[in-house]
Design a protein around this motif. Structure first.
Motif, short mmCIF file in Angstrom:
data_model
loop_
_atom_site.label_atom_id
_atom_site.label_comp_id
_atom_site.label_asym_id
_atom_site.label_seq_id
_atom_site.Cartn_x
_atom_site.Cartn_y
_atom_site.Cartn_z
N ALA A 1 1.18 -1.33 -0.14
CA ALA A 1 0.26 0.27 0.00
C ALA A 1 0.50 1.44 -0.12
CB ALA A 1 -0.99 -0.08 1.10
N MET A 2 1.71 1.08 0.65
CA MET A 2 2.94 2.51 1.27
C MET A 2 3.52 2.86 -0.14
SD MET A 2 4.33 2.43 4.88
CE MET A 2 4.46 1.54 5.06
N VAL A 3 4.41 1.93 -1.26
CA VAL A 3 4.66 1.40 -2.53
C VAL A 3 3.83 2.15 -3.31
CG1 VAL A 3 5.82 0.34 -4.09
CG2 VAL A 3 6.55 -0.63 -1.59
N ALA A 4 3.07 2.11 -3.09
CA ALA A 4 1.84 2.56 -4.36
C ALA A 4 1.86 3.91 -4.30
CB ALA A 4 0.37 1.73 -4.46
N ALA A 5 1.13 4.45 -3.13
CA ALA A 5 0.82 5.59 -2.60
C ALA A 5 1.98 6.27 -3.51
CB ALA A 5 1.19 5.14 -1.23
N VAL A 6 3.56 6.35 -2.78
CA VAL A 6 4.24 6.60 -3.38
C VAL A 6 4.57 7.03 -4.80
CG1 VAL A 6 7.06 6.69 -3.44
CG2 VAL A 6 5.59 6.31 -1.48
N LEU A 7 4.48 5.53 -5.48
CA LEU A 7 4.74 5.82 -6.80
C LEU A 7 3.49 6.34 -7.65
CD1 LEU A 7 5.29 1.53 -7.50
CD2 LEU A 7 6.98 3.76 -7.89
N LEU A 8 2.42 6.44 -6.71
CA LEU A 8 1.23 7.67 -7.68
C LEU A 8 1.69 8.81 -7.04
CD1 LEU A 8 -1.35 6.95 -8.89
CD2 LEU A 8 -2.98 7.01 -6.12
N TRP A 9 2.62 9.34 -5.90
CA TRP A 9 2.31 10.75 -5.78
C TRP A 9 3.91 10.88 -6.71
CZ3 TRP A 9 7.12 11.63 -1.74
CH2 TRP A 9 6.80 12.48 -1.68
N ARG A 10 4.89 10.54 -7.18
CA ARG A 10 5.89 11.18 -7.36
C ARG A 10 5.96 10.89 -9.21
NH1 ARG A 10 10.38 12.02 -3.58
NH2 ARG A 10 12.21 11.61 -5.95
N VAL B 1 -0.56 1.56 -11.29
CA VAL B 1 -1.23 0.62 -11.97
C VAL B 1 -1.14 -0.36 -12.05
CG1 VAL B 1 -2.92 -0.12 -13.53
CG2 VAL B 1 -3.40 2.41 -12.51
N VAL B 2 0.34 -0.54 -12.97
CA VAL B 2 0.82 -1.78 -13.09
C VAL B 2 1.59 -2.51 -12.30
CG1 VAL B 2 2.86 -3.22 -14.06
CG2 VAL B 2 2.08 -1.17 -15.26
N THR B 3 1.81 -1.88 -10.55
CA THR B 3 2.56 -2.41 -9.41
C THR B 3 0.94 -2.93 -8.83
OG1 THR B 3 3.92 -1.24 -8.96
CG2 THR B 3 3.12 -2.10 -6.92
N LEU B 4 0.15 -2.69 -8.52
CA LEU B 4 -1.33 -2.82 -8.23
C LEU B 4 -2.01 -4.14 -9.19
CD1 LEU B 4 -2.82 0.11 -6.95
CD2 LEU B 4 -1.64 -1.56 -4.79
N GLY B 5 -1.93 -4.11 -10.65
CA GLY B 5 -2.13 -5.07 -11.16
C GLY B 5 -2.11 -6.37 -10.80
N THR B 6 -0.39 -6.12 -10.96
CA THR B 6 0.28 -7.59 -10.91
C THR B 6 0.00 -8.22 -9.89
OG1 THR B 6 2.27 -6.24 -11.76
CG2 THR B 6 2.57 -8.17 -10.66
N ILE B 7 -0.06 -8.01 -8.60
CA ILE B 7 -0.31 -7.73 -7.04
C ILE B 7 -1.44 -8.39 -6.98
CG2 ILE B 7 -1.00 -7.34 -4.56
CD1 ILE B 7 1.26 -5.27 -4.98
N TYR C 1 -2.14 -11.43 -8.58
CA TYR C 1 -1.21 -12.21 -8.43
C TYR C 1 -1.61 -13.15 -6.71
CZ TYR C 1 2.94 -14.53 -5.55
OH TYR C 1 3.09 -15.23 -4.70
N ILE C 2 -2.43 -12.42 -6.10
CA ILE C 2 -3.44 -12.74 -5.17
C ILE C 2 -4.55 -13.64 -5.69
CG2 ILE C 2 -4.93 -11.86 -3.27
CD1 ILE C 2 -2.76 -9.74 -2.97
N GLY C 3 -5.30 -12.81 -6.84
CA GLY C 3 -5.92 -14.30 -7.23
C GLY C 3 -5.89 -15.08 -7.75
N PHE C 4 -4.56 -15.55 -8.11
CA PHE C 4 -4.60 -16.35 -8.89
C PHE C 4 -3.93 -17.67 -8.39
CE2 PHE C 4 -1.27 -19.73 -10.43
CZ PHE C 4 -1.01 -19.97 -12.15
N THR C 5 -3.18 -17.09 -6.63
CA THR C 5 -2.99 -18.01 -5.90
C THR C 5 -3.92 -18.08 -4.92
OG1 THR C 5 -0.66 -16.98 -5.69
CG2 THR C 5 -1.76 -18.01 -3.43
N LEU C 6 -4.85 -17.44 -4.53
CA LEU C 6 -6.86 -17.69 -3.73
C LEU C 6 -7.13 -18.39 -4.86
CD1 LEU C 6 -7.73 -17.24 -1.88
CD2 LEU C 6 -9.53 -15.41 -3.16
N LEU C 7 -7.43 -18.51 -5.64
CA LEU C 7 -8.02 -20.19 -6.52
C LEU C 7 -7.20 -21.01 -6.93
CD1 LEU C 7 -11.02 -20.47 -9.08
CD2 LEU C 7 -8.98 -19.83 -10.30
N LEU C 8 -5.76 -21.08 -7.12
CA LEU C 8 -5.29 -22.22 -7.24
C LEU C 8 -4.86 -23.33 -5.99
CD1 LEU C 8 -4.12 -24.03 -9.91
CD2 LEU C 8 -5.19 -21.67 -10.51
#
Length: 603
Positions: free
Chosen positions: A161-170, A177-183, A186-193
């Motif tokens: 959350a903090m990294v996404a905020a820094v990237l959005l700010w700077r 978008v790429v950072t949060l989309g990747t995460i 990743y979480i969705g795929f992991t949860l499903l499998l």
């Protein structure tokens, strides 16, 4: 990839309920929990600041005029942030260690206490090996869940959350978008499998418990296995379970490999896109080399925990499955429970009254039918009858291992259901037919009658039970180990240990449940004399099949198919010429037990 089920699908777990069952034990340490969470946030803030200071160092060193002056502020900030991240992380671990271990201790103790509170019915149906494995896995699961939730899941999510905020700010919103989309991918795929893979883990747990139960049961009955030459049969049963377990384990591993490949693909795609955007920014002049370093550092910081997050999530799901079985034991209802505020039974002499007692182990199989008799204080009553007539059931009801289905059992006129079980049982001692001893010393097993007794008290009890002289001939004396279930002692020696243990307890009520039926004639007579001595001036219930052991009882009750068919002294019953007299005649003439049972009636 296709996932196939192994056998019937297990019922759906309620992970939220499992976690809710755990939370009260965690909140007992709320001060430490809150301090640990504070340290967690501080450590992650410092961790997120590190790449920012690193960017400043790179950018300042990249300007020619600053080559003569070190970027002191940025360097000191970088060092302080790194030290703070490590320091607060270690403080968090130290603070939470007692939370984890303390919660495990309290849950394990509560579970152990609960198991002793469950009825005899539960313990007769359970399999010790499977039960112990469920408890072991459940307590380990608690440690894993707490440690990895506080030390990995929460820190990782907070850092994301903090990294996404820094990237959005700077930077351009595309970085966030790429950072949060990747995460998210990743979480969705992991949860499903992981959810699909859980069927294999549950199957492995079930088969592991079954194999362990079979192995322990066979080892506990080592002699029986050897008597019948069934080693190959037991090994075959064990191996058959392990074969099924291996099948589940292989499918579990293959699905894990597929999951890891998918996770690696998602992470690699996200990393490549972010580096592409960073490189394009430097070429266009909108970003510096320091910015590339910052983005790369964030990617490096997130990559390791994200990759680990998949493993942690899988293991947490496994831990929840393990914990579910353990907490399920705590949901087992106490069939026999004390009434709220039940008083303690406090008596020196006891009389016992059974009034129209009915009892059934199962609804369609009644054992006792309207049984009534009384034992005056200090007197001895014997219950005789064929095997299966319900004799031993009376002892279990008096101990209140079960509650009567109808009627009542009273001690000094007080219904046993109206007093605490602990106080009731403290007034009753038993010498059973099959004395099972703990795998410890003779001293420990005798002292079990009164753990607070002194060594001198224990020796006096042993002398009264006529086992002291035998013990003193052993090289280790009272410290001699008796082996698993007391198998290093003979039947007569075990019985004398049981008598000494009961004498040390010194209860006003005694039960002799077929106490000498498994012994040879000479040993039986010797122990019978000892039992007669310790029964003097105590209220005694003798459960017997051999009528020669009860002829001195003040009263004898004859049970047949759960009913009292005759009652009186030995001589009175002989004069009546009924069932007791026929059993006596047959036993005196040496006819075998099956013939006696045929006359006495068998349930």
């Amino acid at each position: 990839m296709k996932f196939s089920h192994i056998g019937p699908a297990p019922k759906r777990r309620d992970d939220v309920q499992t976690i809710r069952s755990l939370l009260p034990y965690i909140w007992l340490f709320k001060e430490r929990v809150l301090l640990a969470l504070g340290c967690l946030v501080a450590a992650k803030v410092a961790s997120v600041l590190l790449p920012i200071y690193l960017k400043e160092i790179v950018d300042q060193l990249g300007v020619r005029q600053t080559l003569l002056v070190l970027p002191v502020a940025a360097l000191l900030g970088y060092g302080l942030a790194r030290l703070s991240s490590s320091l607060f992380g270690e403080l968090r671990d130290a603070l939470f260690a007692r939370v984890t271990q303390g919660a495990i201790r309290r849950i394990a103790t509560r579970l152990f206490e609960h198991l002793f509170g469950l009825s005899m019915r539960f313990h007769l149906q359970r399999q010790t090996g499977g039960l112990s494995r469920d408890i072991e896995r459940g307590t380990k699961g608690i440690g894993f869940l707490l440690n990895f939730t506080v030390f990995n899941i929460l820190p990782t999510l907070l850092e994301i959350a903090m990294v996404a905020a820094v990237l959005l700010w700077r930077y351009d919103f595309r970085f966030a978008v790429v950072t949060l989309g990747t995460i998210a991918a990743y979480i969705g795929f992991t949860l499903l499998l992981t959810e699909k893979r859980m069927v294999y883990r549950r199957s492995m747990n079930e088969l592991d418990s079954q194999a362990n139960s079979k192995a322990i049961d066979a080892l506990l009955n080592y002699e029986t296995v050897k008597y019948f030459g069934n080693e190959k049969y037991e090994i075959s049963r064990y191996d058959s379970n392990l074969e099924k377990w291996v099948d589940s384990a292989v499918k579990n591993q293959v699905s894990l490999n597929f999951l890891n490949v998918g996770q690696a693909t998602i992470i690699t795609t996200g990393v490549t896109l972010l580096l592409w955007l960073s490189a394009a920014g430097v070429v266009s002049g909108t970003m510096t080399v320091g910015d590339v370093v910052l983005v790369s550092a964030y990617l490096t910081q997130l990559y390791a925990p994200l990759n680990f997050l998949g493993f942690v999530y899988r293991e947490i799901k496994h831990s929840l499955a393990d914990m579910e079985r353990m907490f399920g034991l705590l949901k087992e209802s106490e069939e026999v429970a004390d009434k709220p505020g039940a008083p303690a039974l406090k008596i020196d002499r006891a009389s016992i009254q059974l009034e129209n007692v009915n009892f059934s182990y199962e609804p369609n199989r009644q054992i006792l039918f309207g049984v009534s008799f009384s034992i005056p204080a200090g007197k001895t009553l014997a219950v005789v009858g064929a095997s299966g007539a319900g004799k031993s059931t009376l002892a279990r009801l008096l101990f209140r291992f079960y509650d009567v289905s109808g009627g009542s059992i009273r001690v000094n006129g007080i219904d046993v259901r109206d007093v605490s079980q602990e106080s009731l049982r403290s007034h009753v001692g038993i010498v059973p037919q099959d004395t099972v001893l703990f795998n410890d010393s003779i001293l420990y097993n005798i002292a079990y009658g009164d753990p607070a007794a002194t060594r001198a008290d224990i020796m006096r009890a042993a002398q009264a039970a006529h086992i002291h002289d035998f013990v003193m001939t052993l090289p280790m004396g009272y410290d001699t180990p008796v082996g698993e279930r007391g198998l290093k002692l003979s039947g007569g020696e075990k019985q004398r240990v049981a008598i000494a243990r009961t004498l040390l307890k010194n209860p006003p009520i005694l039960i002799f449940d077929e106490a000498t039926s498994a012994l040879d004639t000479r040993t039986e007579r010797a122990i019978q004399d000892e039992l007669t001595q310790i029964a003097r001036n105590r209220t005694t219930l003798i459960i017997a099949h051999r009528l020669s052991t009860v002829i001195d009882a003040d009263e004898i009750v004859v049970l047949d198919n759960g009913r009292v068919v005759e009652q009186g002294s030995h001589h009175e019953l002989l004069r009546q010429g009924g069932r007791y007299a026929r059993m006596w005649t047959m036993q005196q003439s040496g006819q075998d037990e099956q013939e006696v049972d045929a006359v006495g009636g068998v349930v």
